[in-house]
Design a protein around this motif. Structure first.
Motif, PDB file in Angstrom:
ATOM      1  N   LYS A  13      39.636   2.161   2.176  1.00  0.00           N
ATOM      2  CA  LYS A  13      39.662   3.609   1.974  1.00  0.00           C
ATOM      3  C   LYS A  13      38.287   4.238   2.251  1.00  0.00           C
ATOM      4  O   LYS A  13      37.325   3.547   2.583  1.00  0.00           O
ATOM      5  N   CYS A  19      36.090   3.694  -1.391  1.00  0.00           N
ATOM      6  CA  CYS A  19      36.207   2.475  -2.203  1.00  0.00           C
ATOM      7  C   CYS A  19      36.776   1.357  -1.337  1.00  0.00           C
ATOM      8  O   CYS A  19      37.256   1.599  -0.229  1.00  0.00           O
ATOM      9  N   CYS A  75      39.437  -0.371  -1.612  1.00  0.00           N
ATOM     10  CA  CYS A  75      40.884  -0.612  -1.657  1.00  0.00           C
ATOM     11  C   CYS A  75      41.451  -0.693  -0.247  1.00  0.00           C
ATOM     12  O   CYS A  75      41.009   0.019   0.648  1.00  0.00           O
ATOM     13  N   VAL A 128      44.864   0.411  -5.437  1.00  0.00           N
ATOM     14  CA  VAL A 128      44.110   1.421  -6.196  1.00  0.00           C
ATOM     15  C   VAL A 128      43.017   0.740  -7.007  1.00  0.00           C
ATOM     16  O   VAL A 128      43.073  -0.465  -7.272  1.00  0.00           O
ATOM     17  N   CYS A 129      41.997   1.545  -7.363  1.00  0.00           N
ATOM     18  CA  CYS A 129      40.894   1.046  -8.178  1.00  0.00           C
ATOM     19  C   CYS A 129      40.358   2.221  -8.994  1.00  0.00           C
ATOM     20  O   CYS A 129      40.798   3.359  -8.816  1.00  0.00           O
ATOM     21  N   CYS A 172      39.352   5.446  -6.704  1.00  0.00           N
ATOM     22  CA  CYS A 172      40.365   6.324  -6.106  1.00  0.00           C
ATOM     23  C   CYS A 172      41.353   6.847  -7.148  1.00  0.00           C
ATOM     24  O   CYS A 172      42.129   7.759  -6.855  1.00  0.00           O
TER      25      CYS A 172
HETATM   26 ZN   LIG Z   1      40.203   2.471  -4.632  1.00  0.00          ZN
END
Ligand SMILES: [Zn+2]
Lengths: 494, 99
Positions: A27, A30, A32, A44-45, A48
């Motif tokens: 992304k 990040c 991900c 996801v993390c 985000c």
């Molecule tokens: Zn993320």
């Protein structure tokens, strides 16, 4: 209002905004995974999802892709630029703001030349290309249509939230008159081809990796001031871009002619009937309370970096097309047919894989186009690769397949039976090239038709057709008819 | 000097999706006015030779390699959500709005 009547009273004015998702591994801010179609909320993390304490860090490849897009669009690359926060409260953005460039885009002031169907060239100015991030996906539950109206609640998947997005905005497009819808379509097509050549995106409109918003307004003929514009979203195919612009022109023409006013609003394109319907009134940019993003430091690309990237630009699609047309010695009309069939790149790749351009062209524009039409898919979506087509062509050239057998091999590949050579084995399609076996079959057919054999011996070569037909039948079509004919005549003249 | 009206507070509340009562509009208008007036004093010391500043450290070009890093599992991602359904965050419907 009839289209011609609109044009007799108004000038259409267009502005096109294209969002393109980059095909980076990760992304924008990040690490991900950036991939379409994963299980919800598995890419996801904390960053985000906008969880407290997380910090964004910019993806270097996304920045390079943005600059390469800008350079390919003949833009200036900013010496210094920043991200901003675009504040709005909507559940598709878990942070309650979208991190986007605002008044300092990384690329600005360029142009793209496009070719219309009849060969006319139109230059569209590019206002800017800026970096931003995509939003999550909402699913509205409970409403009859899956739309938000009447929905009980919404379900959010944030896999797409934070995916690198480049927004490319044209300058105002004026003076195209009746051709405005066609220009809009040609622009998105040219941009898609360009982005594909750059290799920066999958550019799949059906999957949303390329999306177009069309701003349309009408200006009474002879006037200077622009009319109020609408922005049509949800335009998910090249054909829809053309239809949406045309529909808005006739809709707005009718409203204005009836003494009404155009409301500045977002409208939604309806794929089913090609109409647009009113959406939300636009918030003004002031309402978004943009301010510089404090968590991301400014970007200041050195001129050396910019020039290095300029050196990585591939041959542009229009240059490539010009070169290919010359290489294949095609007339403008022949070449345009190839373009309109969506076959240029497929034929080119087939030639790259070793086939002659004439053979490659013939396969893609006739038999394979027919197969694509039968399946109602684009030519490029057929489950056969240019390399596989090239292999089939070479099997024919080597005399291992007849044209008829070759079509069966292609059918097999399309049916998922494997590579051409595997299909030949599995379906037992190899040409009977053993002269011994063929000679035996020829002798047998001659013996069974003594009267015809006599005619051939008497010089009536045309009579050989019947014998050739019998041999082809006996070998289940797997013999080379030309060779069989030679053998028939040989056996009758000894 | 800032002078925030009730209407401006109502508009901001709408953008922020906050339900604010009439009484609160008066309260917040006054409070926001005080806050903005205080912050505006910074402008009094800003001279022409001081450029607007958005970042306090003189850094540029901080980038990350485009390499995948393990994020959260679906269960971890949804653990703090007030409501979830089908692996997704469940939120109340948003009235009269469509993005
Ligand atoms: Zn993320």
């Amino acid at each position: 209002m009839a289209y011609d009547e609109v044009l007799s009273r108004f000038d259409p004015v267009l502005g096109l905004e294209v969002h393109v998702e980059l095909n980076t591994n990760t992304k924008m801010f990040c690490g991900c995974r950036n991939e379409f179609g994963g299980e919800p909320n598995t890419q996801v993390c904390p960053t985000c999802l906008g969880l407290p304490g997380s910090l964004p860090v910019l993806n270097a490849v996304a920045v390079e892709s943005a600059m390469r897009i800008g350079l390919a669009l003949n833009c200036e690359i900013a010496e210094w630029c920043r991200f901003a926060r675009k504040n709005y409260f909507y559940p598709d953005m878990p942070k309650n703001f979208q991190t986007s460039q605002y008044d300092e885009p990384i690329a600005f002031d360029g142009y793209l030349d496009l070719e219309l169907d009849d060969g006319e060239i139109v230059r569209v100015g590019i206002e800017r290309a800026h970096m931003e991030e995509d939003t999550g996906k909402s699913l509205h539950v409970g409403g009859a249509t899956g739309r938000i109206h009447g929905a009980e609640h919404s379900l959010l998947d944030y896999n797409r939230a934070g995916v690198p997005l480049i927004e490319i905005v044209t300058k105002t497009i004026e003076g195209t008159g009746a051709r405005a819808p066609e220009v809009a379509r040609a622009y998105v097509t040219a941009l898609r081809d360009l982005l594909r050549a750059l290799g920066v995106s999958d550019v799949r409109m059906d999957q949303g990796s390329l999306r177009c918003d069309a701003n349309v307004s009408l200006k009474p003929l002879g006037r200077k001031e622009f009319g109020t514009r609408t922005e049509t979203k949800n335009v998910n195919s090249l054909r829809s871009v053309e239809r949406a612009v045309r529909y808005e022109m006739t809709r707005q023409g009718a409203v204005l002619a009836g003494g009404g006013e155009i409301v500045q609003e977002t409208r939604h394109f309806q794929e089913a009937d090609g109409s647009t319907s009113a959406g939300r009134r636009k918030e003004t940019s002031e309402d978004y309370r943009y301010f510089p993003e404090p968590d991301l430091v400014p970007i200041a690309p050195s001129r050396e970096w910019v020039e290095k990237l300029r050196g990585t630009l591939p041959e542009m699609p229009w240059e490539r097309r010009k070169r290919i047309q010359a290489d294949w010695s095609l007339s403008d009309a022949e070449f345009r047919d190839l373009v309109n069939a969506g076959a240029v790149e497929l034929v080119a790749s087939t030639v790259d894989a070793g086939a002659s351009s004439a053979e490659a062209r013939s396969w893609w524009v006739s038999y394979l186009t027919q197969q694509a039409n039968n399946r109602e898919v684009e030519l490029a979506e057929l489950p056969i690769t240019p390399a596989q087509v090239a292999r089939v062509i070479s099997l024919v050239a080597e005399g291992k397949l007849t044209n008829k057998l070759a079509r069966s091999v292609v059918d097999g590949v399309l049916a998922g039976e494997g590579e051409p050579d595997e299909v030949v084995d599995k379906r037992g399609l190899a040409v009977v090239s053993d002269d011994g076996a063929l000679t035996a079959a020829v002798d047998e057919a001659l013996a069974a038709n003594p009267d015809i054999a006599e005619k051939i011996r008497g010089g009536k070569v045309a009579a050989a057709g019947k014998i050739v037909g019998d041999v082809m039948k006996a070998t289940k079509g797997q013999a080379d008819a030309k060779r069989v004919r030679e053998l028939v005549i040989e056996r009758c003249t000894v | 000097m800032p002078n925030i009206s009730r209407d401006e507070v109502a508009h901001l509340a709408k953008l922020a999706r906050l339900a604010v009562t009439d009484d609160e509009l008066d309260t917040f208008a006054g409070q926001l006015d005080t806050i903005l007036s205080s912050v505006a004093r910074v402008g009094e010391v800003a001279a022409d030779d001081i450029p607007p500043t958005s970042h306090s450290v003189p850094l540029t070009n901080v980038f990350r390699a485009d390499e995948v890093r393990q994020g959260l599992t679906q269960a971890e991602a949804l653990a703090g959500a007030p409501a979830a359904e089908d692996g997704r965050f469940r939120v109340p419907r948003i009235l009269g709005e469509e993005q």
